[in-house]
Write a protein that holds these residues in place. Structure first.
Motif, PDB file in Angstrom:
ATOM      1  N   ALA A 287       0.927  -1.313  -0.007  1.00  0.00           N
ATOM      2  CA  ALA A 287       0.086   0.064  -0.013  1.00  0.00           C
ATOM      3  C   ALA A 287       0.768   1.152  -0.008  1.00  0.00           C
ATOM      4  CB  ALA A 287      -0.906   0.042   1.173  1.00  0.00           C
ATOM      5  N   GLN A 288       2.073   1.253   0.399  1.00  0.00           N
ATOM      6  CA  GLN A 288       3.227   2.185   0.559  1.00  0.00           C
ATOM      7  C   GLN A 288       3.986   2.304  -1.010  1.00  0.00           C
ATOM      8  OE1 GLN A 288       4.802   3.697   4.325  1.00  0.00           O
ATOM      9  NE2 GLN A 288       3.463   1.847   5.376  1.00  0.00           N
ATOM     10  N   GLY A 289       3.827   1.216  -1.648  1.00  0.00           N
ATOM     11  CA  GLY A 289       4.602   1.258  -2.837  1.00  0.00           C
ATOM     12  C   GLY A 289       5.720   0.517  -2.687  1.00  0.00           C
ATOM     13  N   ILE A 290       6.033  -0.390  -1.578  1.00  0.00           N
ATOM     14  CA  ILE A 290       7.182  -1.084  -1.477  1.00  0.00           C
ATOM     15  C   ILE A 290       7.086  -2.568  -1.870  1.00  0.00           C
ATOM     16  CG2 ILE A 290       8.750  -1.799   0.528  1.00  0.00           C
ATOM     17  CD1 ILE A 290       8.114   0.843   1.695  1.00  0.00           C
ATOM     18  N   PRO A 291       7.545  -3.028  -3.011  1.00  0.00           N
ATOM     19  CA  PRO A 291       7.375  -4.437  -3.110  1.00  0.00           C
ATOM     20  C   PRO A 291       8.187  -5.366  -2.181  1.00  0.00           C
ATOM     21  CG  PRO A 291       9.088  -3.563  -4.395  1.00  0.00           C
ATOM     22  CD  PRO A 291       8.608  -2.446  -3.707  1.00  0.00           C
ATOM     23  N   GLN A 342      14.078   3.895   4.194  1.00  0.00           N
ATOM     24  CA  GLN A 342      12.468   3.943   3.900  1.00  0.00           C
ATOM     25  C   GLN A 342      11.822   2.666   3.973  1.00  0.00           C
ATOM     26  OE1 GLN A 342      11.834   5.239  -0.249  1.00  0.00           O
ATOM     27  NE2 GLN A 342       9.718   5.159   0.081  1.00  0.00           N
ATOM     28  N   VAL A 343      12.494   1.572   3.515  1.00  0.00           N
ATOM     29  CA  VAL A 343      11.928   0.388   3.659  1.00  0.00           C
ATOM     30  C   VAL A 343      11.976  -0.065   4.838  1.00  0.00           C
ATOM     31  CG1 VAL A 343      12.145  -2.240   3.116  1.00  0.00           C
ATOM     32  CG2 VAL A 343      12.744  -0.247   1.263  1.00  0.00           C
ATOM     33  N   CYS A 344      12.777   0.070   5.770  1.00  0.00           N
ATOM     34  CA  CYS A 344      12.851  -0.329   7.237  1.00  0.00           C
ATOM     35  C   CYS A 344      11.885   0.576   7.841  1.00  0.00           C
ATOM     36  CB  CYS A 344      14.127  -0.097   7.693  1.00  0.00           C
ATOM     37  SG  CYS A 344      15.489  -1.216   7.212  1.00  0.00           S
TER      38      CYS A 344
END
Length: 357
Positions: A287-291, A342-344
């Protein structure tokens, strides 16, 4: 590649799967023959056994690493050599009434996520029973086990160069071995069964169109000139992840075993622990654009293997647990520290939100 891993021969092929298939042929696997292997892998490591009408005998994995458990490999080999009821319990459920129709031929360990399997005890078991060891190092180019390169520890090693690997040729793979006879066999099999002494349209054996094309090979040569740089960049990204995710109660970061003297980071896979749910965390990241992706779906629970061999839930508990909780995060040699942050940040937020549920 052969010089890099300290092998006498390297034979280019068009994929890691093709390389494994040819290794299975060289090991003499045929109708009903058994190969000890792991259910926690990409499906090709088992399919290549089926190509030759062999039977993958799955052995559960070490929870720390996700690699095949060498103690269970030894136990299975002992029981299969003994025969009878002791042997039947290792067979796929659908074959237990039939029993063993072939012989135990080989062990096929997989270096999951770039970490070598615990190879010394596996090789000792193989030597005890005269088995071949096919080392699936498709995810582990550059890794080292007790100071020795992955791919150099069995009778034959196989690497893959798909675009997500440490180096890429677009599509491609490499077989490495020290055996003169297997080197010649691989070169014939990959090229429609031609031998070096054959005329252009003479074919000694059934072969395949498994050649690595020259353009792909040229790309691979250029990539190998940068192999240490590429591995170092991946290690740096993994280190950023480790640092950022340290101390998170419900996020288990990868464990590098003491015998792994050099990790070759193929992917970065964490484990999402209960009460958080991996699939729900994936949805929140998406949902946040992180695959992100589950890694792996256990092979024995894939529809084809369930149907053909009668496997079901509960057959390999450690593999199944890892299949439920493992999550591959965005990972490449070109990720920046800001992207990792950002991912973490999103991952920690997603896991903590799931804890609340």
């Amino acid at each position: 590649i052969s010089a890099y891993v300290g092998r006498a021969y390297g034979v280019g092929v068009n994929s890691g799967t093709s390389g494994l298939h040819l290794a299975v042929i060289a090991a003499g696997v045929g109708d009903g023959d058994l190969v000890l292997t792991t259910p926690f892998s990409f499906i090709a490591s088992s399919n290549c056994i089926l190509y030759e009408r062999g039977v993958p005998v799955f052995i559960d994995v070490d929870r720390r690493t996700g690699n095949i458990d060498p103690a269970l490999v030894s136990e299975a080999a002992d029981d299969l050599a003994r025969g009878g009821e002791a042997a039947r319990r290792w067979l796929p459920p659908a074959l237990r009434e039939v029993g063993v129709t072939g012989r135990l031929r080989a062990i096929l360990p997989v270096d999951a996520f770039g970490q070598p399997a615990d190879m010394d005890p596996i090789v000792q078991t193989a030597q005890r029973y005269g088995l071949y060891v096919i080392e699936d190092s498709c995810e582990a180019l550059g890794a080292e086990y007790k100071g020795r390169p992955a791919g150099s520890l069995g009778d034959v090693g196989v690497f893959a160069f798909y675009p997500n690997k440490q180096i890429t040729t677009g599509e491609g793979g490499m077989i490495v071995t020290d055996r003169d006879d297997w080197n010649a066999l691989f070169r014939s099999l990959r090229n429609q069964g031609r031998d070096v002494f054959d005329a252009w349209l003479n074919h000694t054996r059934l072969g395949y169109n498994y050649r690595l094309d020259e353009m792909s090979a040229a790309l691979g040569l250029a990539q190998m000139e940068r192999i240490d740089e590429l591995l170092a960049k991946r290690a740096q990204v993994a280190a950023w992840y480790n640092e950022r995710l340290a101390g998170q109660e419900l996020i288990e970061t990868p464990v590098v075993a003491p015998e792994t003297t050099r990790m070759s980071w193929f992917v970065y896979v964490v484990r999402i622990l209960p009460p958080a749910q991996r699939d729900a965390v994936m949805a929140r990241l998406d949902a946040q654009g992180i695959p992100s992706r589950p890694y792996f779906t256990p092979i024995h629970l894939q529809p084809f293997y369930r149907e053909r061999f009668g496997y079901g839930d509960g057959d390999f508990p450690v593999t199944e647990e890892l299949g439920r909780v493992s999550l591959a995060l965005p990972f490449s040699s070109v990720m920046t520290q800001e992207q990792v942050d950002q991912v973490c940040e999103a991952l920690i937020e997603a896991v903590n939100s799931e804890r609340g549920h």
